[in-house]
Design a protein around this motif. Structure first.
Motif, PDB file in Angstrom:
ATOM      1  N   ASP A 119       0.834  -1.203   0.000  1.00 46.75           N
ATOM      2  CA  ASP A 119       0.000   0.000   0.000  1.00 46.75           C
ATOM      3  C   ASP A 119       0.872   1.258   0.000  1.00 46.75           C
ATOM      4  OD1 ASP A 119      -2.396  -1.508   0.147  1.00 46.75           O
ATOM      5  OD2 ASP A 119      -2.210  -1.631   2.333  1.00 46.75           O
ATOM      6  N   ILE A 120       1.930   1.238   0.786  1.00 49.78           N
ATOM      7  CA  ILE A 120       2.840   2.384   0.865  1.00 49.78           C
ATOM      8  C   ILE A 120       3.594   2.539  -0.452  1.00 49.78           C
ATOM      9  CG2 ILE A 120       4.882   3.316   2.027  1.00 49.78           C
ATOM     10  CD1 ILE A 120       3.803   1.901   4.607  1.00 49.78           C
ATOM     11  N   LEU A 121       4.073   1.433  -0.988  1.00 46.35           N
ATOM     12  CA  LEU A 121       4.788   1.459  -2.264  1.00 46.35           C
ATOM     13  C   LEU A 121       3.891   1.985  -3.379  1.00 46.35           C
ATOM     14  CD1 LEU A 121       7.422   0.660  -3.748  1.00 46.35           C
ATOM     15  CD2 LEU A 121       6.382  -1.579  -4.109  1.00 46.35           C
ATOM     16  N   ASP A 122       2.641   1.529  -3.429  1.00 50.96           N
ATOM     17  CA  ASP A 122       1.703   2.006  -4.458  1.00 50.96           C
ATOM     18  C   ASP A 122       1.465   3.510  -4.332  1.00 50.96           C
ATOM     19  OD1 ASP A 122       1.457  -0.539  -5.518  1.00 50.96           O
ATOM     20  OD2 ASP A 122      -0.491  -0.934  -4.574  1.00 50.96           O
ATOM     21  N   ALA A 123       1.314   3.987  -3.104  1.00 54.95           N
ATOM     22  CA  ALA A 123       1.074   5.423  -2.897  1.00 54.95           C
ATOM     23  C   ALA A 123       2.259   6.250  -3.382  1.00 54.95           C
ATOM     24  CB  ALA A 123       0.796   5.706  -1.421  1.00 54.95           C
ATOM     25  N   ILE A 124       3.458   5.828  -3.050  1.00 58.29           N
ATOM     26  CA  ILE A 124       4.653   6.557  -3.482  1.00 58.29           C
ATOM     27  C   ILE A 124       4.804   6.462  -4.995  1.00 58.29           C
ATOM     28  CG2 ILE A 124       7.180   6.610  -3.365  1.00 58.29           C
ATOM     29  CD1 ILE A 124       6.825   5.844  -0.357  1.00 58.29           C
ATOM     30  N   GLY A 125       4.471   5.305  -5.556  1.00 62.40           N
ATOM     31  CA  GLY A 125       4.521   5.137  -7.007  1.00 62.40           C
ATOM     32  C   GLY A 125       3.529   6.034  -7.735  1.00 62.40           C
ATOM     33  N   MET A 126       2.481   6.454  -7.055  1.00 62.79           N
ATOM     34  CA  MET A 126       1.493   7.381  -7.628  1.00 62.79           C
ATOM     35  C   MET A 126       1.813   8.828  -7.266  1.00 62.79           C
ATOM     36  SD  MET A 126      -2.136   5.348  -7.181  1.00 62.79           S
ATOM     37  CE  MET A 126      -2.040   5.260  -5.409  1.00 62.79           C
ATOM     38  N   ASP A 127       3.058   9.072  -6.831  1.00 62.02           N
ATOM     39  CA  ASP A 127       3.548  10.404  -6.475  1.00 62.02           C
ATOM     40  C   ASP A 127       2.803  11.031  -5.295  1.00 62.02           C
ATOM     41  OD1 ASP A 127       5.619  10.470  -8.322  1.00 62.02           O
ATOM     42  OD2 ASP A 127       4.279  11.179  -9.912  1.00 62.02           O
ATOM     43  N   ARG A 128       2.289  10.214  -4.397  1.00 63.68           N
ATOM     44  CA  ARG A 128       1.673  10.733  -3.180  1.00 63.68           C
ATOM     45  C   ARG A 128       2.788  11.096  -2.205  1.00 63.68           C
ATOM     46  NH1 ARG A 128      -2.204  10.111  -6.326  1.00 63.68           N
ATOM     47  NH2 ARG A 128      -4.189   9.240  -5.699  1.00 63.68           N
ATOM     48  N   ASN A 129       2.596  12.146  -1.452  1.00 62.57           N
ATOM     49  CA  ASN A 129       3.595  12.604  -0.492  1.00 62.57           C
ATOM     50  C   ASN A 129       3.454  11.792   0.800  1.00 62.57           C
ATOM     51  OD1 ASN A 129       5.059  13.970   1.497  1.00 62.57           O
ATOM     52  ND2 ASN A 129       4.692  15.963   0.553  1.00 62.57           N
ATOM     53  N   PRO A 130       4.455  10.979   1.154  1.00 65.20           N
ATOM     54  CA  PRO A 130       4.352  10.136   2.343  1.00 65.20           C
ATOM     55  C   PRO A 130       4.309  10.918   3.655  1.00 65.20           C
ATOM     56  CG  PRO A 130       6.549   9.994   1.420  1.00 65.20           C
ATOM     57  CD  PRO A 130       5.726  10.791   0.457  1.00 65.20           C
ATOM     58  N   ASP A 131       4.662  12.207   3.595  1.00 66.70           N
ATOM     59  CA  ASP A 131       4.595  13.039   4.799  1.00 66.70           C
ATOM     60  C   ASP A 131       3.218  13.667   4.980  1.00 66.70           C
ATOM     61  OD1 ASP A 131       7.306  12.715   5.688  1.00 66.70           O
ATOM     62  OD2 ASP A 131       7.890  13.923   3.948  1.00 66.70           O
ATOM     63  N   LEU A 132       2.397  13.623   3.934  1.00 64.77           N
ATOM     64  CA  LEU A 132       1.057  14.202   4.005  1.00 64.77           C
ATOM     65  C   LEU A 132      -0.052  13.155   3.953  1.00 64.77           C
ATOM     66  CD1 LEU A 132       1.539  17.281   1.638  1.00 64.77           C
ATOM     67  CD2 LEU A 132       1.666  17.226   4.147  1.00 64.77           C
ATOM     68  N   GLU A 133       0.191  12.088   3.216  1.00 67.31           N
ATOM     69  CA  GLU A 133      -0.820  11.034   3.075  1.00 67.31           C
ATOM     70  C   GLU A 133      -0.944  10.259   4.388  1.00 67.31           C
ATOM     71  OE1 GLU A 133      -2.749   9.976   0.237  1.00 67.31           O
ATOM     72  OE2 GLU A 133      -2.147  11.966  -0.456  1.00 67.31           O
ATOM     73  N   THR A 134      -2.179   9.977   4.768  1.00 69.15           N
ATOM     74  CA  THR A 134      -2.410   9.259   6.023  1.00 69.15           C
ATOM     75  C   THR A 134      -2.656   7.776   5.776  1.00 69.15           C
ATOM     76  OG1 THR A 134      -4.783   9.650   5.962  1.00 69.15           O
ATOM     77  CG2 THR A 134      -3.414  11.299   7.121  1.00 69.15           C
ATOM     78  N   ALA A 135      -2.442   7.004   6.804  1.00 70.02           N
ATOM     79  CA  ALA A 135      -2.720   5.567   6.739  1.00 70.02           C
ATOM     80  C   ALA A 135      -4.176   5.328   6.365  1.00 70.02           C
ATOM     81  CB  ALA A 135      -2.394   4.913   8.079  1.00 70.02           C
ATOM     82  N   ASP A 136      -5.054   6.159   6.890  1.00 67.42           N
ATOM     83  CA  ASP A 136      -6.481   6.004   6.638  1.00 67.42           C
ATOM     84  C   ASP A 136      -6.802   5.998   5.148  1.00 67.42           C
ATOM     85  OD1 ASP A 136      -9.251   5.885   7.652  1.00 67.42           O
ATOM     86  OD2 ASP A 136      -9.416   7.862   6.711  1.00 67.42           O
ATOM     87  N   ALA A 137      -6.122   6.823   4.379  1.00 70.83           N
ATOM     88  CA  ALA A 137      -6.398   6.940   2.946  1.00 70.83           C
ATOM     89  C   ALA A 137      -5.945   5.716   2.155  1.00 70.83           C
ATOM     90  CB  ALA A 137      -5.723   8.194   2.388  1.00 70.83           C
ATOM     91  N   HIS A 138      -5.116   4.866   2.749  1.00 71.76           N
ATOM     92  CA  HIS A 138      -4.545   3.730   2.026  1.00 71.76           C
ATOM     93  C   HIS A 138      -4.795   2.391   2.719  1.00 71.76           C
ATOM     94  CE1 HIS A 138      -2.603   6.451  -0.759  1.00 71.76           C
ATOM     95  NE2 HIS A 138      -2.416   7.229   0.292  1.00 71.76           N
ATOM     96  N   THR A 139      -5.617   2.417   3.746  1.00 72.57           N
ATOM     97  CA  THR A 139      -5.916   1.211   4.513  1.00 72.57           C
ATOM     98  C   THR A 139      -6.957   0.363   3.798  1.00 72.57           C
ATOM     99  OG1 THR A 139      -5.389   2.251   6.621  1.00 72.57           O
ATOM    100  CG2 THR A 139      -6.888   0.390   6.704  1.00 72.57           C
ATOM    101  N   THR A 140      -6.725  -0.932   3.789  1.00 73.10           N
ATOM    102  CA  THR A 140      -7.726  -1.875   3.291  1.00 73.10           C
ATOM    103  C   THR A 140      -8.711  -2.129   4.427  1.00 73.10           C
ATOM    104  OG1 THR A 140      -6.122  -2.916   1.822  1.00 73.10           O
ATOM    105  CG2 THR A 140      -8.102  -4.199   2.372  1.00 73.10           C
ATOM    106  N   ARG A 141      -9.972  -1.845   4.172  1.00 69.55           N
ATOM    107  CA  ARG A 141     -11.009  -1.997   5.194  1.00 69.55           C
ATOM    108  C   ARG A 141     -11.750  -3.327   5.095  1.00 69.55           C
ATOM    109  NH1 ARG A 141      -9.636   1.578   8.451  1.00 69.55           N
ATOM    110  NH2 ARG A 141      -9.445   3.681   7.712  1.00 69.55           N
ATOM    111  N   ASP A 142     -11.885  -3.836   3.874  1.00 71.90           N
ATOM    112  CA  ASP A 142     -12.600  -5.109   3.715  1.00 71.90           C
ATOM    113  C   ASP A 142     -11.608  -6.258   3.895  1.00 71.90           C
ATOM    114  OD1 ASP A 142     -11.297  -4.377   1.373  1.00 71.90           O
ATOM    115  OD2 ASP A 142     -12.738  -5.394   0.079  1.00 71.90           O
ATOM    116  N   VAL A 143     -11.112  -6.366   5.125  1.00 72.31           N
ATOM    117  CA  VAL A 143     -10.063  -7.305   5.477  1.00 72.31           C
ATOM    118  C   VAL A 143     -10.641  -8.717   5.601  1.00 72.31           C
ATOM    119  CG1 VAL A 143      -8.342  -7.884   7.247  1.00 72.31           C
ATOM    120  CG2 VAL A 143      -8.814  -5.499   6.702  1.00 72.31           C
ATOM    121  N   VAL A 144      -9.906  -9.682   5.078  1.00 76.62           N
ATOM    122  CA  VAL A 144     -10.220 -11.085   5.303  1.00 76.62           C
ATOM    123  C   VAL A 144      -9.463 -11.491   6.557  1.00 76.62           C
ATOM    124  CG1 VAL A 144     -10.021 -13.432   4.395  1.00 76.62           C
ATOM    125  CG2 VAL A 144     -10.546 -11.527   2.855  1.00 76.62           C
TER     126      VAL A 144
END
Length: 128
Positions: A52-77
């Motif tokens: 999830d972190i790698l994908d966010a950085i690969g999409m040019d998201r700023n890791p200092d601004l992006e929150t875990a909430d925005a990239h968390t998988t909620r429909d967890v098995v």
């Protein structure tokens, strides 16, 4: 062999407001590939993985601004500690993911990863 025999019982738990950089630092320090994201307000758990972190950085998201909430998988098995490793591996294969949060009646009790399963299935482990 069961999930309870393979799972890691030390769970990294973070909040939804942690930045991706904070999450990555904590995951790196603990040498784990995932964190359980606990949201007390929303009343539930999700999972944030290294992918999830790698994908966010690969999409040019700023890791200092992006929150875990925005990239968390909620429909967890979730897995139960009493699942066999075969059941866990099948769930991972079916879902296309590498980590399962292990739950009992009280909540998360561990994480089982593909690496944990492979470690248990290696010949050196089986011969011991």
């Amino acid at each position: 062999m069961f999930v309870r025999d393979a799972m890691t019982t030390t769970i990294l738990t973070i909040g939804p407001a942690h930045t991706l950089r904070q999450a990555a630092r904590l995951m790196s320090a603990r040498r784990v590939g995932s964190a359980v994201v606990q949201d007390g307000d929303a009343g539930g758990f999700g999972i944030l993985t290294e992918r999830d972190i790698l994908d966010a950085i690969g999409m040019d998201r700023n890791p200092d601004l992006e929150t875990a909430d925005a990239h968390t998988t909620r429909d967890v098995v979730y897995a139960a500690p009493t699942w066999t490793l075969e059941e866990a591996a099948e769930a991972m294969t079916r879902g296309g993911f590498r980590h399962l949060v292990v739950l009992d009646d009280l909540g998360p009790v561990g994480i089982v990863s593909v690496r944990d399963i492979v470690r248990c299935w290696t010949p050196a482990r089986l011969a011991a």
